[in-house]
Design a protein around this motif. Structure first.
Motif, PDB file in Angstrom:
ATOM      1  N   PHE A 288       0.811  -1.207   0.000  1.00 42.10           N
ATOM      2  CA  PHE A 288       0.000   0.000   0.000  1.00 42.10           C
ATOM      3  C   PHE A 288       0.857   1.275   0.000  1.00 42.10           C
ATOM      4  O   PHE A 288       0.350   2.362  -0.233  1.00 42.10           O
ATOM      5  CB  PHE A 288      -0.959   0.015   1.187  1.00 42.10           C
ATOM      6  CG  PHE A 288      -1.985  -1.088   1.140  1.00 42.10           C
ATOM      7  CD1 PHE A 288      -2.360  -1.715  -0.047  1.00 42.10           C
ATOM      8  CD2 PHE A 288      -2.590  -1.524   2.300  1.00 42.10           C
ATOM      9  CE1 PHE A 288      -3.309  -2.721  -0.079  1.00 42.10           C
ATOM     10  CE2 PHE A 288      -3.545  -2.531   2.287  1.00 42.10           C
ATOM     11  CZ  PHE A 288      -3.900  -3.136   1.102  1.00 42.10           C
ATOM     12  N   HIS A 289       2.158   1.132   0.275  1.00 42.43           N
ATOM     13  CA  HIS A 289       3.088   2.265   0.281  1.00 42.43           C
ATOM     14  C   HIS A 289       4.351   1.951  -0.521  1.00 42.43           C
ATOM     15  O   HIS A 289       5.409   2.501  -0.255  1.00 42.43           O
ATOM     16  CB  HIS A 289       3.488   2.617   1.726  1.00 42.43           C
ATOM     17  CG  HIS A 289       2.349   3.085   2.563  1.00 42.43           C
ATOM     18  ND1 HIS A 289       1.600   2.225   3.329  1.00 42.43           N
ATOM     19  CD2 HIS A 289       1.841   4.323   2.761  1.00 42.43           C
ATOM     20  CE1 HIS A 289       0.668   2.911   3.968  1.00 42.43           C
ATOM     21  NE2 HIS A 289       0.788   4.187   3.640  1.00 42.43           N
ATOM     22  N   GLU A 290       4.255   1.063  -1.507  1.00 45.92           N
ATOM     23  CA  GLU A 290       5.444   0.558  -2.182  1.00 45.92           C
ATOM     24  C   GLU A 290       6.263   1.618  -2.914  1.00 45.92           C
ATOM     25  O   GLU A 290       7.401   1.369  -3.290  1.00 45.92           O
ATOM     26  CB  GLU A 290       5.108  -0.594  -3.114  1.00 45.92           C
ATOM     27  CG  GLU A 290       4.290  -0.224  -4.318  1.00 45.92           C
ATOM     28  CD  GLU A 290       3.939  -1.450  -5.153  1.00 45.92           C
ATOM     29  OE1 GLU A 290       4.795  -2.333  -5.334  1.00 45.92           O
ATOM     30  OE2 GLU A 290       2.798  -1.524  -5.603  1.00 45.92           O
ATOM     31  N   ASP A 291       5.716   2.827  -3.091  1.00 50.47           N
ATOM     32  CA  ASP A 291       6.484   3.900  -3.725  1.00 50.47           C
ATOM     33  C   ASP A 291       7.510   4.512  -2.769  1.00 50.47           C
ATOM     34  O   ASP A 291       8.392   5.256  -3.191  1.00 50.47           O
ATOM     35  CB  ASP A 291       5.545   4.987  -4.262  1.00 50.47           C
ATOM     36  CG  ASP A 291       4.616   5.545  -3.197  1.00 50.47           C
ATOM     37  OD1 ASP A 291       4.183   4.774  -2.318  1.00 50.47           O
ATOM     38  OD2 ASP A 291       4.320   6.756  -3.241  1.00 50.47           O
ATOM     39  N   LEU A 292       7.435   4.184  -1.477  1.00 52.93           N
ATOM     40  CA  LEU A 292       8.387   4.698  -0.481  1.00 52.93           C
ATOM     41  C   LEU A 292       9.556   3.732  -0.313  1.00 52.93           C
ATOM     42  O   LEU A 292       9.356   2.514  -0.257  1.00 52.93           O
ATOM     43  CB  LEU A 292       7.694   4.878   0.878  1.00 52.93           C
ATOM     44  CG  LEU A 292       6.481   5.794   0.934  1.00 52.93           C
ATOM     45  CD1 LEU A 292       5.831   5.716   2.319  1.00 52.93           C
ATOM     46  CD2 LEU A 292       6.889   7.225   0.608  1.00 52.93           C
ATOM     47  N   ASP A 293      10.779   4.268  -0.204  1.00 53.31           N
ATOM     48  CA  ASP A 293      11.945   3.410   0.053  1.00 53.31           C
ATOM     49  C   ASP A 293      11.840   2.696   1.386  1.00 53.31           C
ATOM     50  O   ASP A 293      12.362   1.598   1.557  1.00 53.31           O
ATOM     51  CB  ASP A 293      13.240   4.238   0.005  1.00 53.31           C
ATOM     52  CG  ASP A 293      13.619   4.652  -1.409  1.00 53.31           C
ATOM     53  OD1 ASP A 293      13.140   4.008  -2.365  1.00 53.31           O
ATOM     54  OD2 ASP A 293      14.380   5.626  -1.550  1.00 53.31           O
ATOM     55  N   THR A 294      11.146   3.319   2.346  1.00 56.62           N
ATOM     56  CA  THR A 294      11.005   2.729   3.682  1.00 56.62           C
ATOM     57  C   THR A 294      10.041   1.547   3.694  1.00 56.62           C
ATOM     58  O   THR A 294       9.943   0.843   4.696  1.00 56.62           O
ATOM     59  CB  THR A 294      10.503   3.784   4.689  1.00 56.62           C
ATOM     60  OG1 THR A 294       9.247   4.302   4.207  1.00 56.62           O
ATOM     61  CG2 THR A 294      11.511   4.897   4.872  1.00 56.62           C
ATOM     62  N   ALA A 295       9.327   1.336   2.579  1.00 57.72           N
ATOM     63  CA  ALA A 295       8.345   0.262   2.501  1.00 57.72           C
ATOM     64  C   ALA A 295       8.854  -0.944   1.725  1.00 57.72           C
ATOM     65  O   ALA A 295       8.086  -1.778   1.263  1.00 57.72           O
ATOM     66  CB  ALA A 295       7.054   0.780   1.867  1.00 57.72           C
ATOM     67  N   LYS A 296      10.184  -1.044   1.581  1.00 54.56           N
ATOM     68  CA  LYS A 296      10.796  -2.155   0.835  1.00 54.56           C
ATOM     69  C   LYS A 296      11.778  -2.888   1.753  1.00 54.56           C
ATOM     70  O   LYS A 296      12.499  -2.262   2.526  1.00 54.56           O
ATOM     71  CB  LYS A 296      11.537  -1.622  -0.389  1.00 54.56           C
ATOM     72  CG  LYS A 296      10.595  -0.930  -1.360  1.00 54.56           C
ATOM     73  CD  LYS A 296      11.322  -0.273  -2.480  1.00 54.56           C
ATOM     74  CE  LYS A 296      10.298   0.471  -3.353  1.00 54.56           C
ATOM     75  NZ  LYS A 296      10.891   1.385  -4.288  1.00 54.56           N
ATOM     76  N   GLY A 297      11.776  -4.193   1.622  1.00 56.37           N
ATOM     77  CA  GLY A 297      12.682  -4.989   2.434  1.00 56.37           C
ATOM     78  C   GLY A 297      13.151  -6.222   1.699  1.00 56.37           C
ATOM     79  O   GLY A 297      12.704  -6.510   0.585  1.00 56.37           O
ATOM     80  N   THR A 298      14.063  -6.947   2.339  1.00 57.60           N
ATOM     81  CA  THR A 298      14.616  -8.156   1.743  1.00 57.60           C
ATOM     82  C   THR A 298      14.811  -9.223   2.815  1.00 57.60           C
ATOM     83  O   THR A 298      15.323  -8.944   3.895  1.00 57.60           O
ATOM     84  CB  THR A 298      15.980  -7.882   1.086  1.00 57.60           C
ATOM     85  OG1 THR A 298      15.824  -6.828   0.139  1.00 57.60           O
ATOM     86  CG2 THR A 298      16.521  -9.108   0.382  1.00 57.60           C
ATOM     87  N   ILE A 299      14.388 -10.442   2.492  1.00 57.95           N
ATOM     88  CA  ILE A 299      14.724 -11.599   3.305  1.00 57.95           C
ATOM     89  C   ILE A 299      15.947 -12.218   2.646  1.00 57.95           C
ATOM     90  O   ILE A 299      15.915 -12.561   1.457  1.00 57.95           O
ATOM     91  CB  ILE A 299      13.565 -12.611   3.351  1.00 57.95           C
ATOM     92  CG1 ILE A 299      12.351 -11.963   4.032  1.00 57.95           C
ATOM     93  CG2 ILE A 299      13.999 -13.890   4.060  1.00 57.95           C
ATOM     94  CD1 ILE A 299      11.081 -12.785   3.934  1.00 57.95           C
ATOM     95  N   VAL A 300      17.039 -12.291   3.388  1.00 60.64           N
ATOM     96  CA  VAL A 300      18.296 -12.840   2.880  1.00 60.64           C
ATOM     97  C   VAL A 300      18.461 -14.238   3.468  1.00 60.64           C
ATOM     98  O   VAL A 300      18.535 -14.398   4.681  1.00 60.64           O
ATOM     99  CB  VAL A 300      19.500 -11.951   3.262  1.00 60.64           C
ATOM    100  CG1 VAL A 300      20.794 -12.553   2.741  1.00 60.64           C
ATOM    101  CG2 VAL A 300      19.302 -10.525   2.735  1.00 60.64           C
ATOM    102  N   VAL A 301      18.495 -15.217   2.594  1.00 59.10           N
ATOM    103  CA  VAL A 301      18.631 -16.615   3.023  1.00 59.10           C
ATOM    104  C   VAL A 301      20.059 -17.043   2.720  1.00 59.10           C
ATOM    105  O   VAL A 301      20.510 -16.959   1.575  1.00 59.10           O
ATOM    106  CB  VAL A 301      17.600 -17.515   2.316  1.00 59.10           C
ATOM    107  CG1 VAL A 301      17.764 -18.962   2.759  1.00 59.10           C
ATOM    108  CG2 VAL A 301      16.189 -17.023   2.597  1.00 59.10           C
TER     109      VAL A 301
END
Length: 113
Positions: free
Chosen positions: A99-112
């Protein structure tokens, strides 16, 4: 007390030890707050299934989405959901609060690893 009656309780304790160790492991948690994901990176062990906890502490609904993992979950304000992840091969698995994907703060990564 017979020798067998002394061995059985020790065997039961040893048999339960692996289960007790698993219960002590921390459950990975992601918090969504009105377009801010914390933490934005989570490290997981490769080839081990895990339950991920996602909490929405914001004032509006949030959607946890990972196209690579094929997961979409809408979470109401003040609610917490769990997501069961299968054992994954090593790699990076991006996710967003859609719902906020245009913000950098709304992105993450799961690193396996």
């Amino acid at each position: 007390m017979t020798r067998i009656s002394r061995i059985i309780p020790a065997f039961i304790v040893l048999a339960c030890a692996p289960a007790l160790a698993v219960a002590d492991e921390a459950v990975p948690t992601i918090t969504l707050t009105d377009g801010v994901i914390a933490p934005q990176m989570i490290d997981l062990a490769a080839d081990a299934a895990v339950t991920l906890t996602v909490s929405n502490t914001g004032k509006t609904a949030a959607e946890f989405e990972s196209k690579r993992l094929r997961i979409e979950k809408i979470i109401a304000p003040g609610q917490t959901e769990t997501i069961d992840l299968p054992a994954l091969p090593a790699g990076n698995y991006p996710f967003v609060e859609e719902f906020h994907e245009d913000l950098d703060t709304a992105k993450g990564t799961i690193v396996v690893k």
